[in-house]
Structure formats: C-alpha cells, structure tokens
Design an enzyme around this catalytic site. Structure first.
Site, mmCIF file in Angstrom:
data_model
loop_
_atom_site.group_PDB
_atom_site.id
_atom_site.type_symbol
_atom_site.label_atom_id
_atom_site.label_comp_id
_atom_site.label_asym_id
_atom_site.label_seq_id
_atom_site.Cartn_x
_atom_site.Cartn_y
_atom_site.Cartn_z
ATOM 1 N N HIS A 107 35.875 43.476 39.283
ATOM 2 C CA HIS A 107 35.870 43.396 37.823
ATOM 3 C C HIS A 107 36.621 44.552 37.167
ATOM 4 O O HIS A 107 37.137 44.403 36.059
ATOM 5 C CB HIS A 107 34.425 43.383 37.297
ATOM 6 C CG HIS A 107 33.764 42.044 37.395
ATOM 7 N ND1 HIS A 107 33.328 41.523 38.583
ATOM 8 C CD2 HIS A 107 33.477 41.116 36.449
ATOM 9 C CE1 HIS A 107 32.796 40.330 38.362
ATOM 10 N NE2 HIS A 107 32.877 40.058 37.083
ATOM 11 N N ASP A 126 25.686 42.804 37.197
ATOM 12 C CA ASP A 126 26.026 41.509 36.592
ATOM 13 C C ASP A 126 25.845 40.406 37.633
ATOM 14 O O ASP A 126 26.591 39.426 37.671
ATOM 15 C CB ASP A 126 27.461 41.524 36.050
ATOM 16 C CG ASP A 126 27.710 40.413 35.028
ATOM 17 O OD1 ASP A 126 26.725 39.856 34.506
ATOM 18 O OD2 ASP A 126 28.887 40.099 34.765
#
Length: 411
Positions: free
Chosen positions: A265, A287
C-alpha cells in the site's frame, strides 16, 4: 492467575521510550511497581518466569481491522458476534491484544443491524479486546471511494443528526469515524463527535490542506491510511498529507496518521518520508480484510468481491487495492526495515501511538505502572514468542520454546 504477583525476569522491557534490562511485575491484570511489594508488604512473587533475554513490549493495538480468517465485519450481519470471536482469537498470534473492528461504507440498514452487536469487550484467552468500532465511511468523497461501494456513500444532510440516522441509536459503540472534511456540515459533525469521545479521522477525501487544518481545529486528530484514498502531495497544496508538517496545528495537539506498512500500500520511500517528517504521529494499521491468515482466493469486503493473489488484495477484475492481508507483527518488522527507525519507534507505532490516538493511553499502549498487563514477548527479530492479556498467557508460538515458569514456595 488472579491476584498472584508474577515476576518476569531476565528480560528487556520497553518503558518510557527506552528498552531497558529490568523485570516486569504484574498483579491482578495490571503492571505494578515492585518496590511497595518488597518494602511495604514484605512480599515476593508468587510466580517467577524466566524470559531468557527476550523483549517484552506492550500488546499491539490495531485501529483498523475489517476482518480476517474468513470473516468480513461488513458482510456477515447474522453471524457478526461469532465472527468477532474468530478474529479476536486469531489476532493473538500476531501480538495484537486490542483492536477496533472496522466497517467499510455500508447501508444504514446494515449499520442499524450490526453496530449494536459490536460492543466494547475485555480481552482474555478467548481473544483480543474490542476497543469500539471504527466506521470507515459512509461520509466520504465519491472521487476517493477506493474499494467502497458508491451507492452507499452519504452526505451530512442533517448535520450532526445524520450520525444517528445512518449508524443507528447504538452509535456510541463507535470509537473512530473516518470522514471527508470537505463535506458540507462537517464542522458541526466533527465538533459533535469529538465532544462525545469519538476519534475523528480524515480520509477517503479530496480535501485541501486548509480544509484539513480547519477539521483539526474543530477536533479531528487522525488521518486514515496516509497516502491512500486522498489527493496526492502537491507542492502548492499538499492536501491532508500536509497536516504532518502544518504550522497551524493547535499547540499541544498531535496529529496521528494510520499507515499500512505492508510493502504494497505504501512504497518504502513514502514510508520514509512520513516517518522522517512526523515520527511521533505514525500509527501502524493492518487494514486487514477477511483473507488475513488464509490462502489466496476470492473473498468479500462489504458488498464487493476481492481477489487475493500472493500477498495483495484487489477488487475482483481490477487493480484497485482494497484492504490488506499483512499482520501487525509483520508491519512492525517492515517499518523498522524500510525506515531504519529504532526498535522503540517501530514498537511504539503499534502500541503507544494508537493508544494516544484513541485517548486510552492511561491504560493501554505502555508498560508503565498501573497500565493493563497486556503485552507481547518478542525474539530478537521481533517475532512473536507469546502474547499476554491481563497477566494471562493467551497465545504461545508453537515454533518457540516455552518460557520456564516457577511457582515460589513461601516460608
């Protein structure tokens, strides 16, 4: 182990921003000062545990967990309570002792069904503590929705009243809300939420730096997964990213920001920029989505299908990233490796900083006296050896040697 005094010795502990060679003492689920035990009570430990030179750090706190182990909090309304138990138990293997179950943008009907079922719950042998819900949406910007479902995105049409209308009457089970600060009526909403003890996070946003600064002045204190689902940095308007270096943050206030340090990410160079700009605000988040702990395949994130290939999760048929599958201990190790930060800084990004961001540092996130005895024992490479909640061992790494525990016979 009840009210027994436990002494963890032959160990290094993270305390007051340093890793020091010192014993850790616990009693009745809390970290205690041993001096009164010796000098006032003339007492000694009931149980002594030899930690063989390993490191003890506070238990990891994850403020953004969408699910894991086949469970998706934004999809399985009928089985949400059972799903919470599965995830809470599974997280123990990664050193996570408390977390915020996270709901992505969903329909008001779904929120009304689920929010009341996700209650703050103490941790223990059954799983990590539930610190309250993180609702990521639906008050976000259409243009930065990421993997969120466009049909459920909402505006603050009725100001602060929109909170109960959308989330339902049990909305106080929520501890953190991600919203876009540029939405109309956001100022009123941010003031309302923060006055009710909710951490307001900025994210999934097209907001400018000025709009971000205004939100911070009104009580916002967090940024959701920095760099992801927000305007890219621009030298004339750095957007929400600019909050890390803003000169207009109120005196004494720290802006915290979540970052997914999974190597996917966030590019290591971006990770280094964030860390070097504002290390005290860095909060590691996983996440994590339903594929955490499982093999590659197709999974759910809310109403969307997700393909997991190797170590990456994308919306089915696209290249849009949606959630992650890296565990918190892996994120700690990646942060240290990518930024060359100290072991203390890497660990505090998963412990002290998230506790401060949620306003619970008086009981979580450190090994100071009086704090909850939630901690993780790590080897020299920061791999989890065992996880402890309220002085009780709740996970033992099968690949690690079990520490020697000796009950003291008192005269």
């Amino acid at each position: 182990m009840g009210n027994e005094i436990i002494q963890f010795h032959n160990c290094f502990i993270l305390r007051d921003g340093k890793i020091i060679k010192e014993d850790l003492w616990t009693c009745d689920g809390k970290i205690v000062n041993p001096e009164p035990i010796f000098f006032d009570q003339k007492d000694y430990a009931d149980i002594k545990i030899d930690c063989e030179g390993l490191t003890i750090a506070p238990g990891f706190i994850d403020v953004q967990v969408n699910g894991g182990f086949g469970v998706d909090f934004s999809h399985d309304s009928e089985t949400i309570e059972e799903g919470l138990k599965v995830v809470a138990k599974g997280l123990l293997a990664y050193g996570t002792t408390s977390f915020c179950p996270t709901l992505v943008t969903s329909s008001p009907i779904y929120y009304h069904q689920v929010v009341e079922k996700i209650k703050k719950t103490p941790g223990g042998s059954d799983g990590a503590e539930i610190l309250g819900i993180h609702v990521e949406g639906p008050f976000i910007n259409n243009d930065k929705k990421g993997a969120h479902d466009l049909q459920f995105i909402h505006k603050f049409t009725n100001g602060a009243s929109s909170i109960e209308e959308v989330y339902g009457k049990h909305w106080r089970n929520i501890s953190m809300i991600t919203l876009a600060p540029e939405l109309e009526n956001s100022t009123e909403v941010i003031k309302y939420l923060t006055s009710n003890g909710v951490t307001v996070s900025l994210g999934h946003s097209m907001g400018s730096l000025i709009q971000g600064e205004e939100a911070v002045r009104n009580g916002a204190s967090f940024i959701t997964h920095l760099f992801n689902a927000m305007l890219p940095f621009h030298h004339r308007d750095p957007g929400l990213i600019g909050l890390l270096a803003s000169s207009k943050i109120p005196t004494g206030k720290t802006i915290y920001y979540g970052i997914i340090a999974d190597g996917i990410h966030t590019h290591p160079a971006a990770l280094r920029i964030a860390y070097r700009t504002h290390p005290k605000g860095l909060v590691l988040v996983t996440d994590a989505m339903s594929a955490l702990g499982l093999q590659p395949g197709q999974y759910k994130l809310g109403y969307q299908d997700v393909d997991v290939k190797e170590n990456c999760a994308v919306l089915a048929g696209t290249t849009t990233l949606c959630g992650a599958i890296a565990s918190m201990d892996k994120c700690v190790r990646h942060l240290k490796r990518a930024t060359e930060c100290s072991t203390v800084e890497a660990l505090e990004a998963a412990t002290l900083h998230p506790a401060c961001a949620l306003g619970i540092s008086d009981r979580k996130g450190s090994l100071l006296f009086g704090r909850d005895a939630d901690f993780v024992i790590l080897d020299h490479d920061l791999n989890v050896v065992s996880t402890w909640i309220a002085s009780q061992k709740v996970y033992q790494n099968p690949a690690a040697v079990e520490l020697t525990s000796r009950r003291i016979t008192k005269q």
